[in-house]
Design a protein around this motif. Sequence first.
Motif, mmCIF file in Angstrom:
data_model
loop_
_atom_site.group_PDB
_atom_site.id
_atom_site.type_symbol
_atom_site.label_atom_id
_atom_site.label_comp_id
_atom_site.label_asym_id
_atom_site.label_seq_id
_atom_site.Cartn_x
_atom_site.Cartn_y
_atom_site.Cartn_z
ATOM 1 N N ALA A 63 9.112 -8.743 2.147
ATOM 2 C CA ALA A 63 8.196 -8.693 3.333
ATOM 3 C C ALA A 63 6.751 -7.943 3.436
ATOM 4 C CB ALA A 63 9.063 -8.194 4.364
ATOM 5 N N VAL A 64 6.933 -6.927 2.399
ATOM 6 C CA VAL A 64 5.766 -5.889 2.287
ATOM 7 C C VAL A 64 4.779 -6.402 1.255
ATOM 8 C CG1 VAL A 64 5.079 -3.496 1.726
ATOM 9 C CG2 VAL A 64 7.037 -3.831 3.493
ATOM 10 N N TYR A 65 5.273 -6.762 0.199
ATOM 11 C CA TYR A 65 4.621 -7.117 -1.085
ATOM 12 C C TYR A 65 4.150 -8.365 -1.379
ATOM 13 C CZ TYR A 65 5.321 -2.142 -1.443
ATOM 14 O OH TYR A 65 5.306 -0.745 -1.180
ATOM 15 N N GLN A 66 4.927 -9.459 -0.769
ATOM 16 C CA GLN A 66 4.561 -10.894 -1.203
ATOM 17 C C GLN A 66 3.966 -11.466 0.029
ATOM 18 O OE1 GLN A 66 8.149 -12.714 -2.054
ATOM 19 N NE2 GLN A 66 8.299 -11.757 -4.096
ATOM 20 N N CYS A 67 3.501 -10.512 0.964
ATOM 21 C CA CYS A 67 2.722 -11.088 2.464
ATOM 22 C C CYS A 67 1.366 -10.074 2.348
ATOM 23 C CB CYS A 67 3.438 -10.847 3.426
ATOM 24 S SG CYS A 67 4.933 -11.817 3.691
ATOM 25 N N THR A 68 0.506 -10.895 3.031
ATOM 26 C CA THR A 68 -0.737 -10.356 3.533
ATOM 27 C C THR A 68 -0.922 -10.178 4.933
ATOM 28 O OG1 THR A 68 -1.939 -12.387 3.277
ATOM 29 C CG2 THR A 68 -1.776 -11.332 1.323
ATOM 30 N N GLY A 69 -1.884 -9.351 5.016
ATOM 31 C CA GLY A 69 -2.307 -9.027 6.597
ATOM 32 C C GLY A 69 -1.738 -7.754 7.256
ATOM 33 N N LEU A 70 -1.706 -7.636 8.488
ATOM 34 C CA LEU A 70 -1.546 -6.371 9.118
ATOM 35 C C LEU A 70 0.136 -6.498 9.429
ATOM 36 C CD1 LEU A 70 -4.423 -5.849 11.516
ATOM 37 C CD2 LEU A 70 -3.971 -4.746 9.370
ATOM 38 N N LEU A 71 0.661 -5.287 9.726
ATOM 39 C CA LEU A 71 1.917 -5.253 10.344
ATOM 40 C C LEU A 71 2.996 -5.562 9.258
ATOM 41 C CD1 LEU A 71 1.206 -6.415 13.757
ATOM 42 C CD2 LEU A 71 1.372 -4.268 13.128
ATOM 43 N N ARG A 72 2.984 -5.800 7.921
ATOM 44 C CA ARG A 72 3.800 -6.016 7.043
ATOM 45 C C ARG A 72 5.043 -5.147 7.178
ATOM 46 N NH1 ARG A 72 0.001 -6.542 2.206
ATOM 47 N NH2 ARG A 72 -0.080 -4.429 2.868
ATOM 48 N N ARG A 73 4.852 -3.734 7.000
ATOM 49 C CA ARG A 73 5.828 -2.753 6.779
ATOM 50 C C ARG A 73 6.598 -2.751 8.144
ATOM 51 N NH1 ARG A 73 6.340 0.754 2.572
ATOM 52 N NH2 ARG A 73 4.210 0.296 2.203
ATOM 53 N N SER A 74 5.698 -2.546 9.342
ATOM 54 C CA SER A 74 6.334 -2.379 10.466
ATOM 55 C C SER A 74 7.064 -3.467 10.821
ATOM 56 C CB SER A 74 4.930 -2.011 11.803
ATOM 57 O OG SER A 74 4.392 -3.132 11.725
ATOM 58 N N THR A 75 6.698 -4.835 10.577
ATOM 59 C CA THR A 75 7.636 -5.981 10.648
ATOM 60 C C THR A 75 9.048 -5.866 10.053
ATOM 61 O OG1 THR A 75 5.698 -7.411 11.161
ATOM 62 C CG2 THR A 75 7.677 -8.579 10.541
#
Length: 132
Positions: A63-75
């Motif tokens: 979720a954090v390292y294979q995605c781009t954009g905002l809110l990855r970690r909070s998601t």
Amino acid sequence: VIDIIANKMRTLSALMLLLMFVHASNGLNPCSSAKMWGAYNEMKAANCRNCDRYFHCIGNYRAVYQCTGLLRRSTASFISNMREWTDGFRDSGNNSAEDQKANNHGRHGRDCGIYLRNVGCAYRPSNKKCHW
């Protein structure tokens, strides 16, 4: 009685997942949500004992390292917290604390393989099978 409670828990879990995806359109990263959902489905399909924390870790990692954009970690944090909240109805607080450690481990880019080796998990990520 146990079957009734189990059915209510499944219903509550389904409602929480629905809430997460409804909320996703209003402030969660859709890619991160999909990665978390994918790890959950992978865990269910594998049906492998002692592997729950591996899937917690890898879902957060993806979720954090294979995605781009905002809110990855909070998601990833939000979804993990919602899952722990729903699981809290049947699990002990200690189990939840250990699950959250695995969640954080993945969110911080650490090796999720420790949750395969150190706990006797027989899941093989290379072929997505459980080999005992």
